[in-house]
Design an enzyme around this catalytic site. Structure first.
Site, PDB file in Angstrom:
ATOM      1  CB  THR A   7      -0.939   0.030   1.232  1.00  0.00           C
ATOM      2  OG1 THR A   7      -1.667   1.265   1.235  1.00  0.00           O
ATOM      3  CG2 THR A   7      -0.204  -0.104   2.540  1.00  0.00           C
ATOM      4  CG  ASN A   9      -3.074   5.268   3.514  1.00  0.00           C
ATOM      5  OD1 ASN A   9      -2.613   5.529   4.615  1.00  0.00           O
ATOM      6  ND2 ASN A   9      -4.264   5.663   3.110  1.00  0.00           N
ATOM      7  CG  ASP A  65      -9.484  -3.036  -4.988  1.00  0.00           C
ATOM      8  OD1 ASP A  65      -8.972  -1.904  -4.986  1.00  0.00           O
ATOM      9  OD2 ASP A  65     -10.204  -3.447  -5.917  1.00  0.00           O
ATOM     10  N   GLY A 140     -10.334  10.518   1.073  1.00  0.00           N
ATOM     11  CA  GLY A 140     -11.252  10.008   0.054  1.00  0.00           C
ATOM     12  C   GLY A 140     -12.683  10.498   0.250  1.00  0.00           C
ATOM     13  CG  HIS A 165     -14.458   0.133   4.656  1.00  0.00           C
ATOM     14  ND1 HIS A 165     -13.617   0.072   3.587  1.00  0.00           N
ATOM     15  CD2 HIS A 165     -14.385   1.419   5.107  1.00  0.00           C
ATOM     16  CE1 HIS A 165     -13.088   1.266   3.369  1.00  0.00           C
ATOM     17  NE2 HIS A 165     -13.531   2.096   4.293  1.00  0.00           N
TER      18      HIS A 165
HETATM   19  P1  ITT Z   1      -3.596   1.741  -1.739  1.00  0.00           P
HETATM   20  O1  ITT Z   1      -2.253   2.371  -1.921  1.00  0.00           O
HETATM   21  O2  ITT Z   1      -3.730   1.133  -0.374  1.00  0.00           O
HETATM   22  O3  ITT Z   1      -3.971   0.779  -2.829  1.00  0.00           O
HETATM   23  P2  ITT Z   1      -5.866   3.386  -2.690  1.00  0.00           P
HETATM   24  O4  ITT Z   1      -6.461   4.614  -2.043  1.00  0.00           O
HETATM   25  O5  ITT Z   1      -5.409   3.466  -4.081  1.00  0.00           O
HETATM   26  O6  ITT Z   1      -4.658   2.936  -1.732  1.00  0.00           O
HETATM   27  P3  ITT Z   1      -8.203   1.732  -1.960  1.00  0.00           P
HETATM   28  O7  ITT Z   1      -8.568   0.472  -2.644  1.00  0.00           O
HETATM   29  O8  ITT Z   1      -8.039   1.689  -0.470  1.00  0.00           O
HETATM   30  O9  ITT Z   1      -6.881   2.189  -2.692  1.00  0.00           O
HETATM   31  O10 ITT Z   1      -9.281   2.870  -2.230  1.00  0.00           O
HETATM   32  C1  ITT Z   1      -9.999   3.000  -3.438  1.00  0.00           C
HETATM   33  C2  ITT Z   1     -10.795   4.282  -3.417  1.00  0.00           C
HETATM   34  O11 ITT Z   1     -11.746   4.282  -2.344  1.00  0.00           O
HETATM   35  C3  ITT Z   1      -9.982   5.577  -3.256  1.00  0.00           C
HETATM   36  O12 ITT Z   1     -10.626   6.564  -4.037  1.00  0.00           O
HETATM   37  C4  ITT Z   1     -10.109   5.899  -1.776  1.00  0.00           C
HETATM   38  O13 ITT Z   1     -10.012   7.300  -1.554  1.00  0.00           O
HETATM   39  C5  ITT Z   1     -11.510   5.365  -1.461  1.00  0.00           C
HETATM   40  N1  ITT Z   1     -11.555   4.859  -0.071  1.00  0.00           N
HETATM   41  C6  ITT Z   1     -11.062   3.678   0.381  1.00  0.00           C
HETATM   42  N2  ITT Z   1     -11.247   3.548   1.701  1.00  0.00           N
HETATM   43  C7  ITT Z   1     -11.873   4.690   2.108  1.00  0.00           C
HETATM   44  C8  ITT Z   1     -12.307   5.172   3.352  1.00  0.00           C
HETATM   45  O14 ITT Z   1     -12.161   4.472   4.472  1.00  0.00           O
HETATM   46  N3  ITT Z   1     -12.874   6.386   3.401  1.00  0.00           N
HETATM   47  C9  ITT Z   1     -13.033   7.128   2.287  1.00  0.00           C
HETATM   48  N4  ITT Z   1     -12.642   6.756   1.078  1.00  0.00           N
HETATM   49  C10 ITT Z   1     -12.068   5.539   0.967  1.00  0.00           C
END
Ligand code: ITT
Length: 181
Positions: A7, A9, A65, A140, A165
């Site tokens: 990740t 993050n 994901d 996000g 989640h």
């Molecule tokens: P990685 O480097 O961990 O892959 P990512 O942000 O690209 O990070 P995610 O699959 O966690 O991948 O997230 C996909 C999308 O969903 C992305 O636009 C995030 O901002 C949003 N998202 C994921 N978890 C969220 C949360 O807890 N609250 C708000 N937005 C979330």
């Protein structure tokens, strides 16, 4: 045992450590795995985890994901949440949702863990209501997602993690991992 969490993050790594502290250490790794096109987060995560493990090896690799699924929009943006955030933005998603009567949505995370035994997936989700953006915290889609009257962006990290989640998926994964250790 050291689990490699793929990740970008650091916050997700800290969250994973809090669930796994008694059973494994967690290291952050960067690896640009293939994100296949699918409407199923589990398929996307499992493919990425298998590929990352084949490349990185070690004790095991974790790939997550996640996405926001809006009921009135048939689950949009779902697996395309990152792309949609970059293009129309969370304001754009709120605009689409605000035209509908049903404001229900859920976040879903699938974690895929791959090691020499193969790949396993773990699910977590949280349901809520979409609202006009509020709050400065989180990331996000947090400002437009309300849970019990508060957006996730209005919560502290601890409050959000307690219902998130990703937290639910991590708890399920940690139980499975501890049982098999
Ligand atoms: P990685 O480097 O961990 O892959 P990512 O942000 O690209 O990070 P995610 O699959 O966690 O991948 O997230 C996909 C999308 O969903 C992305 O636009 C995030 O901002 C949003 N998202 C994921 N978890 C969220 C949360 O807890 N609250 C708000 N937005 C979330």
């Amino acid at each position: 045992m050291a689990i490699q969490f793929v990740t970008g993050n650091e916050g997700k790594v800290r969250e994973a450590r809090s669930y796994l502290e008694d059973v494994a250490s967690v290291e952050q790794v960067s690896y640009d795995y293939t994100e296949i096109q699918s409407d199923d987060l589990a398929e996307i995560a499992a493919y990425g985890a298998r590929e990352a493990y084949a490349e990185l090896g070690g004790d095991g690799v974790l790939v997550g994901d996640a996405g926001l699924f809006v009921e009135a929009l048939e689950g949009f943006p779902g697996p395309y949440s990152a792309y949609v955030e970059e293009t129309i933005g969370i304001e754009g998603v709120w605009q689409l949702a605000s035209e509908r009567e049903n404001r229900r949505a859920y976040f879903r995370t699938v974690l895929a863990f791959a090691d020499e035994g193969g790949v396993e997936t773990f699910d977590g989700s949280v349901g809520g209501t979409l609202v006009a953006p509020r709050g400065e915290g989180g990331f996000g889609y947090d400002p437009i997602f309300a849970y019990n009257g508060q957006t996730l962006a209005e919560m502290s990290t601890e409050e959000k993690n307690a219902i998130s989640h990703r937290g639910r998926a991590l708890a399920t994964f940690a139980d499975w991992y501890a049982d098999r250790a």
